[in-house]
Motif scaffolding. Sequence first.
Motif, PDB file in Angstrom:
ATOM      1  N   GLY A   1       9.257  50.003 -30.954  1.00  0.00           N
ATOM      2  CA  GLY A   1       9.850  51.241 -30.459  1.00  0.00           C
ATOM      3  C   GLY A   1      11.362  51.239 -30.404  1.00  0.00           C
ATOM      4  O   GLY A   1      11.967  52.256 -30.053  1.00  0.00           O
ATOM      5  N   TYR A   2      11.992  50.102 -30.765  1.00  0.00           N
ATOM      6  CA  TYR A   2      13.456  50.069 -30.742  1.00  0.00           C
ATOM      7  C   TYR A   2      13.994  50.997 -31.825  1.00  0.00           C
ATOM      8  O   TYR A   2      13.429  51.101 -32.923  1.00  0.00           O
ATOM      9  N   PHE A   3      15.113  51.665 -31.519  1.00  0.00           N
ATOM     10  CA  PHE A   3      15.617  52.689 -32.433  1.00  0.00           C
ATOM     11  C   PHE A   3      16.048  52.127 -33.783  1.00  0.00           C
ATOM     12  O   PHE A   3      15.774  52.708 -34.830  1.00  0.00           O
ATOM     13  N   LEU A   4      16.732  50.995 -33.759  1.00  0.00           N
ATOM     14  CA  LEU A   4      17.350  50.457 -34.978  1.00  0.00           C
ATOM     15  C   LEU A   4      16.528  49.272 -35.475  1.00  0.00           C
ATOM     16  O   LEU A   4      16.426  48.256 -34.779  1.00  0.00           O
ATOM     17  N   THR A   5      15.960  49.387 -36.690  1.00  0.00           N
ATOM     18  CA  THR A   5      15.040  48.339 -37.153  1.00  0.00           C
ATOM     19  C   THR A   5      15.402  47.724 -38.496  1.00  0.00           C
ATOM     20  O   THR A   5      14.860  46.666 -38.828  1.00  0.00           O
ATOM     21  N   THR A   6      16.250  48.342 -39.298  1.00  0.00           N
ATOM     22  CA  THR A   6      16.569  47.784 -40.615  1.00  0.00           C
ATOM     23  C   THR A   6      18.070  47.806 -40.869  1.00  0.00           C
ATOM     24  O   THR A   6      18.807  48.616 -40.302  1.00  0.00           O
ATOM     25  N   THR A   7      18.497  46.933 -41.755  1.00  0.00           N
ATOM     26  CA  THR A   7      19.917  46.909 -42.123  1.00  0.00           C
ATOM     27  C   THR A   7      20.320  48.192 -42.844  1.00  0.00           C
ATOM     28  O   THR A   7      21.443  48.661 -42.703  1.00  0.00           O
ATOM     29  N   GLY A   8      19.394  48.755 -43.614  1.00  0.00           N
ATOM     30  CA  GLY A   8      19.710  50.008 -44.293  1.00  0.00           C
ATOM     31  C   GLY A   8      20.015  51.125 -43.323  1.00  0.00           C
ATOM     32  O   GLY A   8      20.972  51.900 -43.519  1.00  0.00           O
ATOM     33  N   GLN A   9      19.210  51.236 -42.279  1.00  0.00           N
ATOM     34  CA  GLN A   9      19.437  52.247 -41.246  1.00  0.00           C
ATOM     35  C   GLN A   9      20.790  52.022 -40.572  1.00  0.00           C
ATOM     36  O   GLN A   9      21.534  52.975 -40.296  1.00  0.00           O
ATOM     37  N   ALA A  10      21.122  50.760 -40.322  1.00  0.00           N
ATOM     38  CA  ALA A  10      22.399  50.445 -39.674  1.00  0.00           C
ATOM     39  C   ALA A  10      23.579  50.813 -40.570  1.00  0.00           C
ATOM     40  O   ALA A  10      24.575  51.380 -40.104  1.00  0.00           O
ATOM     41  N   VAL A  11      23.485  50.498 -41.856  1.00  0.00           N
ATOM     42  CA  VAL A  11      24.593  50.777 -42.768  1.00  0.00           C
ATOM     43  C   VAL A  11      24.809  52.281 -42.921  1.00  0.00           C
ATOM     44  O   VAL A  11      25.958  52.741 -43.019  1.00  0.00           O
ATOM     45  N   VAL A  12      23.746  53.058 -42.912  1.00  0.00           N
ATOM     46  CA  VAL A  12      23.895  54.521 -42.959  1.00  0.00           C
ATOM     47  C   VAL A  12      24.709  55.000 -41.762  1.00  0.00           C
ATOM     48  O   VAL A  12      25.613  55.842 -41.901  1.00  0.00           O
ATOM     49  N   LEU A  13      24.413  54.484 -40.585  1.00  0.00           N
ATOM     50  CA  LEU A  13      25.166  54.857 -39.388  1.00  0.00           C
ATOM     51  C   LEU A  13      26.624  54.431 -39.500  1.00  0.00           C
ATOM     52  O   LEU A  13      27.540  55.206 -39.182  1.00  0.00           O
TER      53      LEU A  13
END
Length: 246
Positions: free
Chosen positions: A143-155
């Motif tokens: 349930g944690y919001f951030l789960t992948t490096t791709g999602q982080a890099v988009v942010l």
Amino acid sequence: MGLRFSANLGFLWADRPLPDAIRAAKAAGFDAVELHWPYETPADEVKAALDETGLPCLGLNTLRGETNGLSAIPGQTREARAAIDRGIAYAREIGAGALHVMAGFAEGPQAEAAFRENLAYACEAAPDLTILIEPLNRYDAPGYFLTTTGQAVVLIDALERENLKLMFDCYHVQIMEGDLTRRFGEVRRAVGHVQFAGVPDRGPPDAGEIAFDRLLPALDWDGPLGAEYKPGEDTDVTLGWMSAFR
């Protein structure tokens, strides 16, 4: 230069008062330390131990509360920013270089909007610090919001803040994405810190499915590498990997 290592004192020597854990890290040969939630220890005591040992503190986390962070929780802006402000103040008092802003258990567009706004706030409030975000795997932190490096890099790309960076934790990335060497290369431009632990049990890094003795030297990273593993016994007994990796 050979590999350098940082002791994550959220797990290593966690049975000792934080100043004593810093001294233990120095005695064991670590090059730096990093913290989880040091707030119950007066900052001047931590600073004194850092000064005594000469170890830099790479960073610490914002408070996690009951939701493993607050910054992606819709409707919690005041609480999230209070946690950010407290983290910034503590980091500055001890001379830490980074603050990991924890997202929390949330999902959906409103969570993403909240996280973006709070990260922008953190970056603007602390231009002297690196603001880190860290994907956590869905098994340890469902349930944690951030789960992948791709999602982080988009942010990171969307916010366009020079001091917003990715915490690349090899343990979490291996579980969620695998192919660590290639994945690190793909996101290298966004990386602000690297951590590691044995997979799949988050134990010492010389056991498990990843050959860290070969992986870590292959990464394009010259900063201290953060040992964030659960020792399972007395920390000193588990440190044979450090000389072997070097």
